[in-house]
Design a protein around this motif. Structure first.
Motif, short mmCIF file in Angstrom:
data_model
loop_
_atom_site.label_atom_id
_atom_site.label_comp_id
_atom_site.label_asym_id
_atom_site.label_seq_id
_atom_site.Cartn_x
_atom_site.Cartn_y
_atom_site.Cartn_z
N THR A 158 10.25 -5.25 -3.63
CA THR A 158 9.59 -4.08 -3.07
C THR A 158 10.10 -2.86 -3.83
N ASN B 138 3.26 -1.49 -3.65
CA ASN B 138 4.65 -1.76 -3.25
C ASN B 138 5.28 -2.92 -4.02
N ILE C 203 5.15 -8.26 0.88
CA ILE C 203 5.48 -7.00 0.22
C ILE C 203 4.39 -5.96 0.48
#
Length: 291
Positions: A38, A199, A258
């Motif tokens: 992330t 992300n 994620i």
């Protein structure tokens, strides 16, 4: 995800230029190891890389924009070879370095865990086009690697764009690429949709050694190696062009989590904003009543 999030941490890294990069770590034959992170995880890991790595800087820039167009057969042979874990595996693409205006035709050949890359540069207006000279280059490399077997016919299939940071170990034995703001697009449809992998940060360590420095840092942060991860394969899957993708199921699940984290943060911020607005409204109402 915004480049600004990584810009400040990178200022504390020692820099190297393109000439130094090519002299110390131009691995056209290497062992590749990938990790999925992330944005938050990468920002935390970045501090640990500072001691052992330098960052590529060109004309004052440390983050660069990439545009790749992948080629495949009509029935997606190269994707299916990866899905079925066949050896060797092939990736063909044209790559445009948008900041420098350079473009390369690239042939990647992977046998077991070792990757070889063959490439040549071409005029940028030919990016994404399988020209006569690209076809000849592809056929020559393909036949030399496949006992002069006839090369398949290729057409553009998937476009991927992203921002990249390149780190090189101070001992010159490892190169690490960090890709983010990753987007994929289906080129086999006239109005193919763009998928934004928000992300998601993909780190790839490229070295001739098994004990990569990146692996040590990832272990400290409890981040495992990605089982199977390819931006081209992800593009094929997200475009709905893959008949099956069980080989990538674990990776797809990780990316799903994620991306969901982005939604959770967005909802949290919206809830905080609503709470503040409601509190402000309540205060105004009380003041009106008290008058």
């Amino acid at each position: 995800m915004c480049c600004k999030e990584f810009k400040w941490p990178l200022t504390s890294f020692e820099k190297l230029n393109l000439t130094e990069l090519n002299a110390t770590a131009s691995f056209l034959k290497r062992i590749d190891t990938k990790f999925l992170l992330t944005t938050k995880q990468f920002k935390e890991a970045l501090e640990y890389f500072k001691k052992d790595f330098r960052v590529l800087e060109i004309s004052g820039q440390r983050m660069f924009k990439y545009d790749n167009v992948y080629m495949d057969t009509k029935d997606f042979k190269f994707y299916n070879d990866h899905q079925n874990w066949l050896n060797p595996r092939t990736k063909i693409r044209t790559r445009l370095y948008k900041d420098s205006g350079l473009a390369f035709f690239e042939y990647k050949h992977k046998q077991d865990s070792v990757t070889q890359k063959f490439r040549y540069d071409f005029p940028i207006d030919e990016h994404g086009i399988m020209t006569k000279w690209k076809k000849r280059f592809f056929e020559w490399v393909w036949q030399s690697l496949h006992n002069w077997e006839k090369a398949p016919n290729l057409t553009p299939s998937i476009r991927t764009t992203y921002d990249r940071i390149t780190l090189v170990s101070k001992n010159g034995e490892e190169r690490m690429t960090i890709d983010f703001n990753i987007k994929t697009k289906n080129l086999r449809r006239k109005n193919g949709r763009v998928v934004n992998l928000k992300n998601l940060v993909i780190i790839e360590s490229k070295t001739l050694k098994a004990d990569a420095l990146a692996l040590e840092v990832m272990k400290k942060h409890n981040i495992k190696k990605a089982k199977a991860c390819s931006k081209y394969s992800l593009g094929v899957i997200y475009a709905g062009l893959a008949e099956k993708y069980d080989h990538f199921s674990e990776t797809m699940e990780e990316i799903k989590m994620i991306r969901l984290e982005t939604l959770r943060w967005r909802r949290r911020n919206q809830n905080i904003k609503s709470f503040k607005e409601n509190r402000q409204f309540t205060r105004k109402a009380l003041k009106t009543i008290m008058k």
